[in-house]
Design a protein around this motif. Structure first.
Motif, PDB file in Angstrom:
ATOM      1  N   UNK A 127       0.835  -1.201   0.000  1.00  0.00           N
ATOM      2  CA  UNK A 127       0.000   0.000   0.000  1.00  0.00           C
ATOM      3  C   UNK A 127       0.872   1.255   0.000  1.00  0.00           C
ATOM      4  N   UNK A 128       1.941   1.233   0.762  1.00  0.00           N
ATOM      5  CA  UNK A 128       2.843   2.380   0.809  1.00  0.00           C
ATOM      6  C   UNK A 128       3.535   2.595  -0.532  1.00  0.00           C
ATOM      7  N   UNK A 155      -5.695   2.331   5.778  1.00  0.00           N
ATOM      8  CA  UNK A 155      -5.686   3.479   4.868  1.00  0.00           C
ATOM      9  C   UNK A 155      -4.722   4.584   5.298  1.00  0.00           C
ATOM     10  N   UNK A 156      -4.421   4.684   6.574  1.00  0.00           N
ATOM     11  CA  UNK A 156      -3.528   5.765   7.000  1.00  0.00           C
ATOM     12  C   UNK A 156      -2.126   5.637   6.397  1.00  0.00           C
ATOM     13  N   UNK A 157      -1.781   4.423   5.916  1.00  0.00           N
ATOM     14  CA  UNK A 157      -0.474   4.230   5.289  1.00  0.00           C
ATOM     15  C   UNK A 157      -0.482   4.632   3.812  1.00  0.00           C
ATOM     16  N   UNK A 158      -1.662   4.883   3.269  1.00  0.00           N
ATOM     17  CA  UNK A 158      -1.752   5.282   1.866  1.00  0.00           C
ATOM     18  C   UNK A 158      -3.146   5.765   1.549  1.00  0.00           C
ATOM     19  N   UNK A 159      -3.551   6.894   2.101  1.00  0.00           N
ATOM     20  CA  UNK A 159      -4.943   7.343   1.957  1.00  0.00           C
ATOM     21  C   UNK A 159      -5.377   7.607   0.522  1.00  0.00           C
ATOM     22  N   UNK A 194      -4.625   0.497  -4.343  1.00  0.00           N
ATOM     23  CA  UNK A 194      -4.410  -0.787  -3.682  1.00  0.00           C
ATOM     24  C   UNK A 194      -5.638  -1.221  -2.891  1.00  0.00           C
ATOM     25  N   UNK A 195      -5.839  -2.528  -2.850  1.00  0.00           N
ATOM     26  CA  UNK A 195      -6.837  -3.180  -2.004  1.00  0.00           C
ATOM     27  C   UNK A 195      -6.079  -4.035  -1.001  1.00  0.00           C
ATOM     28  N   UNK A 200     -10.972   7.396   0.129  1.00  0.00           N
ATOM     29  CA  UNK A 200     -11.381   8.759  -0.213  1.00  0.00           C
ATOM     30  C   UNK A 200     -11.312   9.066  -1.700  1.00  0.00           C
ATOM     31  N   UNK A 201     -10.542   8.302  -2.468  1.00  0.00           N
ATOM     32  CA  UNK A 201     -10.431   8.582  -3.900  1.00  0.00           C
ATOM     33  C   UNK A 201     -11.307   7.677  -4.766  1.00  0.00           C
ATOM     34  N   UNK A 202     -12.131   6.842  -4.143  1.00  0.00           N
ATOM     35  CA  UNK A 202     -13.033   5.980  -4.910  1.00  0.00           C
ATOM     36  C   UNK A 202     -14.230   6.813  -5.371  1.00  0.00           C
TER      37      UNK A 202
END
Length: 374
Positions: A241-242, A259-263, A251-252, A310-312
């Motif tokens: 994810x990072x 999500x905090x590692x790659x919002x 990423x899923x 947040x980007x979906x």
């Protein structure tokens, strides 16, 4: 010696016959086997001890962390109860010694949060007064049950979103081992993606570990370098994810909300929640109602998709959730033939629906998935 498929917490050990017909418990997907003896004797909470043997560290923020949250839920539900756990239980004779020590220490109930096969079964046979559960197991005894999750359904839902958000149609997957949970996850993910992009593919890289942030990061980097722009996997940490966040990809994830590692990269996660299951099984054990159950916790009751990232785009989320709603409200399954394997052989005939048993034991890749089949 046991095979590589035995070494995964989500693999399968073909070491015992499955139980015969039993009673399907309402709303759980679990079955109480017909052969079960009378319930084990009740235990006063002040005398009870519940033990957990984990495949990884409880700090992994993934699979083991989720099971540890289940133990904490038990502690909250039954104040004064004693609990015990051991992290990173090896797949060796040391596992037998650890499970045996739980019994010697007075455990009334033991949860193996991975598949430990005969390392666990020998202990269970010698302690008929103790209740045992094996996550992702398939051998059943009068005092041993099994449980797992129907993760292929939320994986399909996530695949719809991934397929819609991918610009290249190339999806990447960071795999632990070539085991059924990886096959079912990648196949379901691609089947979902192909509902919006029929040309989508999934490339897999196997890292031979459940928890290896460095290897997962390297695999994610290699997949992006090869043209993938959405990553999926079954890791217990946020490495890939990072990478996706740093590279402007998506990423899923699996297990928990990371999500905090790659919002910006985060689409969703295949979320597992064992808290209700653990609390109910301990309640039954204390009350003298416990006989073993086995089966799969369904979507919405043990496994589901996480809240969308947040980007979906809202229209993408709505399309994916339409499939989820149909699954949960109508019992719809997308796993219907014709389905071919990666070599073009028809494995599921046209109109034939795969059973939950077949989905649970899925050990071949569909067309469009590469990197797992020899």
């Amino acid at each position: 010696m046991i095979s590589i498929k035995s070494l995964s917490r989500r693999g399968f050990l073909n070491m015992g016959a499955a139980a015969g017909a039993g009673l399907l418990l309402p709303k759980t997907g679990l079955v109480r086997p017909a052969f079960a003896e009378a319930p084990l004797a009740p235990v006063d909470v002040k005398d009870a001890m519940i033990a957990f043997g984990h495949t990884g560290p409880v700090s992994d923020e993934g699979w083991t962390w989720a099971h540890d949250q289940g133990m904490k839920a038990v502690e909250a539900a039954f104040p004064g109860i004693r609990t015990s756990f051991v992290e990173s239980v090896p797949y060796s004779a040391d596992a037998t010694r650890i499970f045996r020590q739980f019994v010697a220490d007075g455990a009334n109930m033991v949860f193996a949060t991975s598949n430990y096969g005969d390392f666990l079964y020998d202990v269970a046979r010698r302690a008929p007064e103790v209740a045992f559960y094996e996550c992702d197991g398939r051998t059943h005894m009068d005092n041993l049950g099994t449980y797992y999750v129907q993760h292929w359904y939320p994986s399909y839902v996530a695949g719809i979103a991934a397929g819609a958000m991918s610009k290249t149609g190339k999806l990447g997957y960071v795999a632990s081992f070539p085991v059924p949970s990886v096959y079912s996850g990648t196949n379901a993910f691609l089947m979902g993606a192909r509902t919006v992009n029929p040309a989508a593919t999934v490339q897999c890289i196997v890292i031979n570990s459940w928890f290896d942030p460095q290897a997962a990061t390297q695999a994610g980097t290699a997949l992006l370098d090869n043209g993938c722009d959405v990553l999926f996997g079954i890791m217990d940490e946020a490495g890939y994810l990072q990478v996706a966040e740093a590279r402007g990809a998506k990423a899923v994830m699996w297990n928990t909300d990371l999500r905090r590692y790659g919002p910006k990269a985060y689409i969703t996660s295949i979320m597992v929640d064992f808290k209700p299951f653990y609390v109910e099984q301990v309640r039954r054990r204390l009350a003298g109602e416990w006989t073993p159950t086995y089966g799969l916790l369904p979507m919405g009751q043990g496994v589901d998709r996480d809240a969308w990232g947040e980007t979906v785009p809202p229209e993408v989320a709505a399309k994916a959730d339409a499939a989820r709603t149909k699954m949960m409200q109508e019992g719809w399954s997308p796993f219907v033939g014709e389905i071919k394997d990666s070599k073009g052989t028809i494995k599921v005939a046209a109109g034939q629906k795969m059973t939950e048993e077949e989905l649970y034991h899925w050990d071949w890749s569909i067309e469009g998935v590469s990197g797992l089949d020899a």
